[in-house]
Design a protein around this motif. Structure first.
Motif, PDB file in Angstrom:
ATOM      1  N   GLY A 190     -15.028 -22.380 -27.675  1.00 30.98           N
ATOM      2  CA  GLY A 190     -14.182 -22.102 -26.522  1.00 30.98           C
ATOM      3  C   GLY A 190     -14.340 -23.240 -25.530  1.00 30.98           C
ATOM      4  O   GLY A 190     -15.101 -24.182 -25.776  1.00 30.98           O
ATOM      5  N   SER A 191     -13.654 -23.112 -24.399  1.00 38.19           N
ATOM      6  CA  SER A 191     -13.676 -24.246 -23.469  1.00 38.19           C
ATOM      7  C   SER A 191     -15.090 -24.491 -22.934  1.00 38.19           C
ATOM      8  O   SER A 191     -15.425 -25.609 -22.581  1.00 38.19           O
ATOM      9  CB  SER A 191     -12.694 -23.996 -22.332  1.00 38.19           C
ATOM     10  N   SER A 192     -15.933 -23.452 -22.887  1.00 44.15           N
ATOM     11  CA  SER A 192     -17.260 -23.632 -22.294  1.00 44.15           C
ATOM     12  C   SER A 192     -18.242 -24.370 -23.213  1.00 44.15           C
ATOM     13  O   SER A 192     -19.278 -24.838 -22.743  1.00 44.15           O
ATOM     14  CB  SER A 192     -17.844 -22.270 -21.928  1.00 44.15           C
ATOM     15  N   ASN A 193     -17.938 -24.439 -24.502  1.00 42.19           N
ATOM     16  CA  ASN A 193     -18.912 -25.080 -25.401  1.00 42.19           C
ATOM     17  C   ASN A 193     -18.282 -26.100 -26.353  1.00 42.19           C
ATOM     18  O   ASN A 193     -18.941 -26.601 -27.255  1.00 42.19           O
ATOM     19  CB  ASN A 193     -19.663 -24.014 -26.213  1.00 42.19           C
ATOM     20  N   ARG A 194     -16.976 -26.408 -26.130  1.00 53.37           N
ATOM     21  CA  ARG A 194     -16.251 -27.242 -27.092  1.00 53.37           C
ATOM     22  C   ARG A 194     -16.909 -28.606 -27.283  1.00 53.37           C
ATOM     23  O   ARG A 194     -17.090 -29.083 -28.410  1.00 53.37           O
ATOM     24  CB  ARG A 194     -14.799 -27.406 -26.628  1.00 53.37           C
ATOM     25  N   VAL A 195     -17.331 -29.222 -26.178  1.00 52.64           N
ATOM     26  CA  VAL A 195     -17.891 -30.582 -26.272  1.00 52.64           C
ATOM     27  C   VAL A 195     -19.244 -30.528 -26.993  1.00 52.64           C
ATOM     28  O   VAL A 195     -19.521 -31.343 -27.884  1.00 52.64           O
ATOM     29  CB  VAL A 195     -18.051 -31.172 -24.854  1.00 52.64           C
ATOM     30  N   ALA A 196     -20.058 -29.540 -26.612  1.00 50.52           N
ATOM     31  CA  ALA A 196     -21.374 -29.422 -27.257  1.00 50.52           C
ATOM     32  C   ALA A 196     -21.219 -29.174 -28.752  1.00 50.52           C
ATOM     33  O   ALA A 196     -21.938 -29.752 -29.578  1.00 50.52           O
ATOM     34  CB  ALA A 196     -22.160 -28.285 -26.612  1.00 50.52           C
ATOM     35  N   LEU A 197     -20.264 -28.327 -29.110  1.00 55.88           N
ATOM     36  CA  LEU A 197     -20.053 -28.019 -30.527  1.00 55.88           C
ATOM     37  C   LEU A 197     -19.600 -29.261 -31.293  1.00 55.88           C
ATOM     38  O   LEU A 197     -20.100 -29.556 -32.395  1.00 55.88           O
ATOM     39  CB  LEU A 197     -19.010 -26.894 -30.665  1.00 55.88           C
ATOM     40  N   ALA A 198     -18.680 -30.020 -30.688  1.00 58.17           N
ATOM     41  CA  ALA A 198     -18.189 -31.233 -31.361  1.00 58.17           C
ATOM     42  C   ALA A 198     -19.336 -32.216 -31.578  1.00 58.17           C
ATOM     43  O   ALA A 198     -19.476 -32.809 -32.661  1.00 58.17           O
ATOM     44  CB  ALA A 198     -17.071 -31.867 -30.531  1.00 58.17           C
ATOM     45  N   GLY A 223     -29.116 -17.242 -23.244  1.00 57.76           N
ATOM     46  CA  GLY A 223     -28.226 -16.467 -24.114  1.00 57.76           C
ATOM     47  C   GLY A 223     -26.841 -17.050 -24.321  1.00 57.76           C
ATOM     48  O   GLY A 223     -25.930 -16.359 -24.773  1.00 57.76           O
ATOM     49  N   LEU A 224     -26.673 -18.337 -24.047  1.00 62.37           N
ATOM     50  CA  LEU A 224     -25.330 -18.911 -24.170  1.00 62.37           C
ATOM     51  C   LEU A 224     -25.141 -19.723 -25.451  1.00 62.37           C
ATOM     52  O   LEU A 224     -24.172 -20.466 -25.588  1.00 62.37           O
ATOM     53  CB  LEU A 224     -25.003 -19.762 -22.936  1.00 62.37           C
ATOM     54  N   GLY A 225     -26.074 -19.620 -26.359  1.00 63.88           N
ATOM     55  CA  GLY A 225     -25.835 -20.173 -27.689  1.00 63.88           C
ATOM     56  C   GLY A 225     -26.545 -21.478 -28.015  1.00 63.88           C
ATOM     57  O   GLY A 225     -26.239 -22.102 -29.036  1.00 63.88           O
ATOM     58  N   LYS A 226     -27.536 -21.895 -27.201  1.00 63.07           N
ATOM     59  CA  LYS A 226     -28.213 -23.163 -27.505  1.00 63.07           C
ATOM     60  C   LYS A 226     -28.965 -23.085 -28.837  1.00 63.07           C
ATOM     61  O   LYS A 226     -28.820 -23.952 -29.694  1.00 63.07           O
ATOM     62  CB  LYS A 226     -29.216 -23.535 -26.390  1.00 63.07           C
ATOM     63  N   ALA A 338     -26.148 -35.734 -22.207  1.00 59.97           N
ATOM     64  CA  ALA A 338     -26.493 -34.347 -21.829  1.00 59.97           C
ATOM     65  C   ALA A 338     -25.202 -33.550 -21.695  1.00 59.97           C
ATOM     66  O   ALA A 338     -24.258 -33.976 -21.038  1.00 59.97           O
ATOM     67  CB  ALA A 338     -27.257 -34.349 -20.507  1.00 59.97           C
ATOM     68  N   ILE A 339     -25.176 -32.416 -22.358  1.00 59.28           N
ATOM     69  CA  ILE A 339     -23.957 -31.591 -22.324  1.00 59.28           C
ATOM     70  C   ILE A 339     -24.334 -30.177 -21.900  1.00 59.28           C
ATOM     71  O   ILE A 339     -25.260 -29.578 -22.465  1.00 59.28           O
ATOM     72  CB  ILE A 339     -23.284 -31.537 -23.714  1.00 59.28           C
ATOM     73  N   GLU A 340     -23.593 -29.665 -20.952  1.00 56.87           N
ATOM     74  CA  GLU A 340     -23.874 -28.301 -20.500  1.00 56.87           C
ATOM     75  C   GLU A 340     -22.960 -27.309 -21.221  1.00 56.87           C
ATOM     76  O   GLU A 340     -21.762 -27.555 -21.385  1.00 56.87           O
ATOM     77  CB  GLU A 340     -23.657 -28.196 -18.986  1.00 56.87           C
ATOM     78  N   VAL A 341     -23.554 -26.193 -21.643  1.00 58.56           N
ATOM     79  CA  VAL A 341     -22.752 -25.097 -22.205  1.00 58.56           C
ATOM     80  C   VAL A 341     -22.623 -24.044 -21.110  1.00 58.56           C
ATOM     81  O   VAL A 341     -23.632 -23.664 -20.499  1.00 58.56           O
ATOM     82  CB  VAL A 341     -23.442 -24.493 -23.446  1.00 58.56           C
ATOM     83  N   PRO A 344     -19.321 -17.892 -21.634  1.00 63.77           N
ATOM     84  CA  PRO A 344     -18.066 -17.724 -22.377  1.00 63.77           C
ATOM     85  C   PRO A 344     -17.012 -17.020 -21.533  1.00 63.77           C
ATOM     86  O   PRO A 344     -17.342 -16.169 -20.707  1.00 63.77           O
ATOM     87  CB  PRO A 344     -18.476 -16.834 -23.559  1.00 63.77           C
ATOM     88  N   ASP A 345     -15.752 -17.404 -21.737  1.00 65.59           N
ATOM     89  CA  ASP A 345     -14.689 -16.702 -21.021  1.00 65.59           C
ATOM     90  C   ASP A 345     -14.279 -15.460 -21.825  1.00 65.59           C
ATOM     91  O   ASP A 345     -14.823 -15.188 -22.910  1.00 65.59           O
ATOM     92  CB  ASP A 345     -13.489 -17.640 -20.765  1.00 65.59           C
ATOM     93  N   TYR A 346     -13.297 -14.753 -21.306  1.00 66.49           N
ATOM     94  CA  TYR A 346     -12.904 -13.491 -21.926  1.00 66.49           C
ATOM     95  C   TYR A 346     -12.489 -13.671 -23.392  1.00 66.49           C
ATOM     96  O   TYR A 346     -12.925 -12.925 -24.274  1.00 66.49           O
ATOM     97  CB  TYR A 346     -11.763 -12.860 -21.111  1.00 66.49           C
TER      98      TYR A 346
END
Ligand SMILES: Nc1ncnc2c1ncn2[C@@H]1O[C@H](COP(=O)(O)OP(=O)(O)OP(=O)(O)O)[C@@H](O)[C@H]1O
Length: 522
Positions: A190-198, A223-226, A338-341, A344-346
């Protein structure tokens, strides 16, 4: 079943009737015994489906039917500890399942059966002494994904030919265990983690030496998926043959391993073994402490980065905010990306819930949760992936008793999770700090591998409090306690539960610790 008849003796009608009655009641008794056995079998199957194979095997494997009389069902277990554990945690569930089988059942009693009636399980972990913490599972070294040892350090082998089978990957001899559910496939983008995932995927797909962002530093709130993302990198790298040597570990485990090696004059071997790895992944960097250990980490980091070996790090804050870190380490960590996650949005939350439902349906295709309930949960449980996971498990658990869950009922069930993002939550590191101070040991000793009694008891108490005061799972707590296996945490929780039930002093101690932890959190 056959009903035998007794020939009536002429002239003695009463006797004949008694004999006939007795045979009939014997026959009736056998019938009800069979009925009860069948009831118990159906109940056991439902209970297993409800709590899962692992929990069932841990707590209910030795549960037996004692009797069914009128509206009371009596079940037996071999120890008082099991009795109080089941009474405290599962009695309601057991009663509900039995009532679903037979609405006339009003009450369930758990009794302790005498040793002569049933043998105690020979390897019952709950009977272990407080000072004898179980060692890591022997199967770990036999399973295909177990790391091989290089010198004193184990490195995950590439395993394209050995696909991951179990949910909990085998605990490595060195390093923290990988959870095989944490893959890129199960990670919702999602938009909150797209860069970190890539960035994570790029690293996992690159070959050894093809370094892109070094080090990659992922940070976010709890709890945001790190951990999910870091383990997805490790799982993908382990499954491919592009990076032959991958090491995933928590900072705490790194500290303990180095401290032990320094104490044993073995640090050189350890450092040599780390020199040869292709990918180092360190989770929970904020816990790295101690001047000497940080010095060692700094050397390792310099050596890996200078020889173009990939390093991935995660922490609960940005590298420049890690004040307790040696400035040289901090500066090296800031030298990469450094990338921040973010939270998550709805849409992401809804996708996460759908993903969980899909995974659960693979086990049981009949499972269903109406879309309006999923939407409602995604809208109201906003804190993190961990709270969502808790909410989903709660729904799954309830739906078999309450198939027609209403939105109002869901709100009631999930009240503790709604708005949890705003409230300060109890953190495992605070529990460790407070417990360590109370027992006059260091926090590092708590997460170390030392097995002396003075450390084992505080460690078991801290694990117990971590399980009862936070929503963390057994594997997560194991990771926070120096990369221990989840069975060690399970054992600690059982042990303390058992001790509390017969030891007033300990139960007061636990109450006091809970108060201190809650006050710290207020
Ligand atoms: N984007 C996501 N997709 C799927 N699941 C997620 C996602 N984000 C978080 N989760 C799930 O939420 C739970 C908590 O995530 P995880 O442990 O990775 O968080 P964390 O950031 O490492 O937390 P902490 O800082 O407390 O260690 C896990 O079950 C994870 O699978």
């Amino acid at each position: 079943m056959q009903v035998t008849t007794v020939p009536a003796r002429a002239g003695n009608g009463d006797h004949a009737r008694q004999a006939f009655d007795s045979v009939c009641s014997e026959a009736a008794g056998e019938t009800s015994e069979m009925k009860h056995d069948a009831l118990f079998e159906r109940f056991s199957a439902r209970l297993k489906a409800q709590v899962g194979q692992d929990v069932y095997a841990s707590w209910f494997g030795r549960l037996k039917l004692h009797s069914v009389s009128k509206s009371v069902v009596r079940l037996t277990v071999p120890t008082t500890f099991l009795k109080s554990w089941i009474n405290n945690r599962y009695l309601e569930l057991i009663t509900t399942i039995l009532q679903a089988e037979d609405p006339e059942i009003l009450k369930v009693e758990i009794l302790v059966r005498s040793a002569s009636r049933g043998p105690r399980a020979s390897a019952a972990t709950e009977d272990r002494a407080a000072g004898s913490e179980p060692t890591s599972t022997p199967t770990a070294s036999r399973t295909p994904n177990a790391p091989r040892e290089i010198g004193k350090i184990a490195v995950f082998p590439t395993a394209a030919s050995t696909p991951v089978r179990s949910q909990q990957a085998p605990s490595p001899l060195f390093g923290s265990p990988l959870d095989t559910r944490f893959t890129f496939d199960t990670f919702i983008e999602g938009s909150s983690n797209r860069v970190a995932l890539a960035a994570a995927k790029t690293i996992a797909e690159a070959g050894a030496g093809a370094v892109r962002f070094n080090p990659l530093f992922i940070h976010s709130g709890v709890g945001l998926g790190k951990t999910h993302l870091l383990q997805a990198i490790a799982n993908a790298a382990v499954a491919s043959d592009r990076m032959p040597r991958v090491v995933y570990l928590t900072a705490e485990y790194f500290m303990w391993r180095f401290a032990t090696a320094i104490r044993d004059n073995d640090a050189l071997t350890l450092k040599d073994s780390l020199r040869n790895i292709d990918l180092l992944i360190i989770d929970d960097m904020q816990f790295l402490q101690g001047k000497m250990i940080q010095n060692e980490f700094c050397h390792l980091l310099n050596m890996l980065l200078d020889s173009a070996k990939q390093v991935v790090v995660a922490a609960d804050r940005a590298p420049w905010e890690l004040e307790s870190l040696d400035p040289r380490v901090r500066s090296r960590l800031q030298g990469g990306v450094a990338i921040e996650v973010e939270a998550p949005d709805y849409e992401m939350r809804l996708e996460m819930l759908k993903g969980r439902l899909e995974a659960a349906r693979q086990e049981d295709p009949s499972l269903d949760i109406p879309a309006e309930i999923l939407n409602h949960v995604a809208r109201s449980v906003t804190a993190s992936g961990r709270e969502l996971e808790g909410a989903f498990n709660q729904l799954l658990f309830r739906r078999s008793f309450e198939p027609n869950l209403t939105i109002e009922r869901v709100d009631e069930l999930l009240a503790h999770l709604v708005g949890a993002g705003e409230a300060r939550r109890v953190r495992i590191e605070d529990i460790q700090r407070i417990v360590a101070r109370h027992y006059n040991v260091s926090r590092q000793e708590l997460v170390s591998n030392r097995r002396t009694r003075v450390i084992v008891k505080p460690r078991q108490v801290a694990m117990y409090l971590s399980k009862t005061m936070t929503p963390r799972s057994f594997p997560e707590i194991g990771r926070r306690f120096g990369g221990r296996d989840h069975t060690t945490v399970l054992h600690a929780v059982r042990k303390i539960e058992e001790l509390i039930s017969g030891d007033n002093k300990l139960s007061h101690e636990i109450e006091l610790l809970k108060r201190l932890i809650n006050e710290n959190n207020a």
